[in-house]
Scaffold this active site. Sequence first.
Site, PDB file in Angstrom:
ATOM      1  CE  LYS A   1     -15.077 -16.015  -0.268  1.00  0.00           C
ATOM      2  NZ  LYS A   1     -14.021 -14.993  -0.435  1.00  0.00           N
TER       3      LYS A   1
ATOM      4  NE  ARG B   1     -13.625 -13.895   6.111  1.00  0.00           N
ATOM      5  CZ  ARG B   1     -14.525 -13.465   5.245  1.00  0.00           C
ATOM      6  NH1 ARG B   1     -15.683 -14.067   5.132  1.00  0.00           N
ATOM      7  NH2 ARG B   1     -14.257 -12.433   4.480  1.00  0.00           N
TER       8      ARG B   1
ATOM      9  NE  ARG C   1     -15.944  -6.403  -3.651  1.00  0.00           N
ATOM     10  CZ  ARG C   1     -15.849  -7.499  -2.895  1.00  0.00           C
ATOM     11  NH1 ARG C   1     -15.921  -8.689  -3.447  1.00  0.00           N
ATOM     12  NH2 ARG C   1     -15.658  -7.399  -1.605  1.00  0.00           N
TER      13      ARG C   1
ATOM     14  NE  ARG D   1     -17.885  -5.315   0.921  1.00  0.00           N
ATOM     15  CZ  ARG D   1     -17.691  -6.628   0.888  1.00  0.00           C
ATOM     16  NH1 ARG D   1     -18.324  -7.370  -0.015  1.00  0.00           N
ATOM     17  NH2 ARG D   1     -16.877  -7.222   1.730  1.00  0.00           N
TER      18      ARG D   1
ATOM     19  NE  ARG E   1     -12.264  -7.552   3.240  1.00  0.00           N
ATOM     20  CZ  ARG E   1     -12.956  -7.348   2.119  1.00  0.00           C
ATOM     21  NH1 ARG E   1     -12.838  -6.213   1.465  1.00  0.00           N
ATOM     22  NH2 ARG E   1     -13.769  -8.268   1.671  1.00  0.00           N
TER      23      ARG E   1
HETATM   24  P1  AMP Z   1     -17.072 -10.852   3.159  1.00  0.00           P
HETATM   25  O1  AMP Z   1     -18.185 -10.143   2.468  1.00  0.00           O
HETATM   26  O2  AMP Z   1     -17.219 -12.352   3.159  1.00  0.00           O
HETATM   27  O3  AMP Z   1     -15.718 -10.419   2.658  1.00  0.00           O
HETATM   28  O4  AMP Z   1     -17.152 -10.442   4.705  1.00  0.00           O
HETATM   29  C1  AMP Z   1     -17.067  -9.095   5.115  1.00  0.00           C
HETATM   30  C2  AMP Z   1     -16.619  -9.018   6.562  1.00  0.00           C
HETATM   31  O5  AMP Z   1     -17.569  -9.698   7.406  1.00  0.00           O
HETATM   32  C3  AMP Z   1     -15.287  -9.698   6.880  1.00  0.00           C
HETATM   33  O6  AMP Z   1     -14.162  -8.888   6.576  1.00  0.00           O
HETATM   34  C4  AMP Z   1     -15.441  -9.973   8.365  1.00  0.00           C
HETATM   35  O7  AMP Z   1     -15.259  -8.789   9.141  1.00  0.00           O
HETATM   36  C5  AMP Z   1     -16.909 -10.362   8.477  1.00  0.00           C
HETATM   37  N1  AMP Z   1     -17.080 -11.827   8.278  1.00  0.00           N
HETATM   38  C6  AMP Z   1     -17.755 -12.435   7.278  1.00  0.00           C
HETATM   39  N2  AMP Z   1     -17.701 -13.782   7.401  1.00  0.00           N
HETATM   40  C7  AMP Z   1     -16.966 -14.018   8.504  1.00  0.00           C
HETATM   41  C8  AMP Z   1     -16.532 -15.205   9.153  1.00  0.00           C
HETATM   42  N3  AMP Z   1     -16.839 -16.427   8.681  1.00  0.00           N
HETATM   43  N4  AMP Z   1     -15.773 -15.078  10.271  1.00  0.00           N
HETATM   44  C9  AMP Z   1     -15.469 -13.869  10.777  1.00  0.00           C
HETATM   45  N5  AMP Z   1     -15.819 -12.708  10.205  1.00  0.00           N
HETATM   46  C10 AMP Z   1     -16.577 -12.770   9.073  1.00  0.00           C
END
Ligand code: AMP
Length: 213
Positions: free
Chosen positions: A13, A88, A125, A158, A169
């Site tokens: 994404k 989410r 990654r 990360r 996750r």
């Molecule tokens: P991402 O980079 O989108 O995978 O987000 C990394 C982390 O940020 C996730 O594993 C969550 O802990 C937090 N996070 C990001 N977006 C959301 C969301 N919409 N709702 C809840 N937690 C989020």
Amino acid sequence: MNLILFGAPGSGKGTQAEKLKDKYQIPHISTGDMFRKAVEDKSELARQLKDIMESGKLVPDKLVIDVVNERLKKEDCIKGFILDGFPRTLIQGQALENILGEKRIEVVLYIELSEKETVKRLSGRRGCSDCKAGYHVVFQPPKKENVCDRCSGPLFQRDDDKEDTIIQRLKVYNGETAPLVDYYQKQGILEEINGNVSVDEVFNQLCKVIDDK
Ligand code: AMP
């Protein structure tokens, strides 16, 4: 155009959102990026956020919704936006409709990828600590191991791309996020994109759907 890029962690994404942002000149809004930036702070809230993210859990809905609400009020969103990593949960999905009011999401682009491939992508990654350029140890390795091609900065993984957190996750994704597929399918705005192909091929599929709208 108001877009949601949807898919499991690792489905590409973020990469695709950056390309779409350049092509369609609308902002890429990644809640994950916003929270990663927020944890650089020294506050108690930042420490709590860091713990949540490193464990692969979700940040509480209320906080995420407030952050997105503020972001979508900014002027650069008037012509449209690309949401990446939000919503989410079903609660976030419903809150988004309230935030948008008269406006609506035109299309939810669902990048589908097998779970095996997802794990392979996430665990390989890497990112540059300095300029944030993205790499992958198998699919897009840097010329010199662990060194950024662009700025020679050191590459890092990360914390939430480590194996235990990836499993957590994906569990969270399957339990809390995947129900949104049905939610948007019922609204007739979900478009499925095959994510098991190259970055350029995924991008072409996305552009075709957007241009046909
Ligand atoms: P991402 O980079 O989108 O995978 O987000 C990394 C982390 O940020 C996730 O594993 C969550 O802990 C937090 N996070 C990001 N977006 C959301 C969301 N919409 N709702 C809840 N937690 C989020």
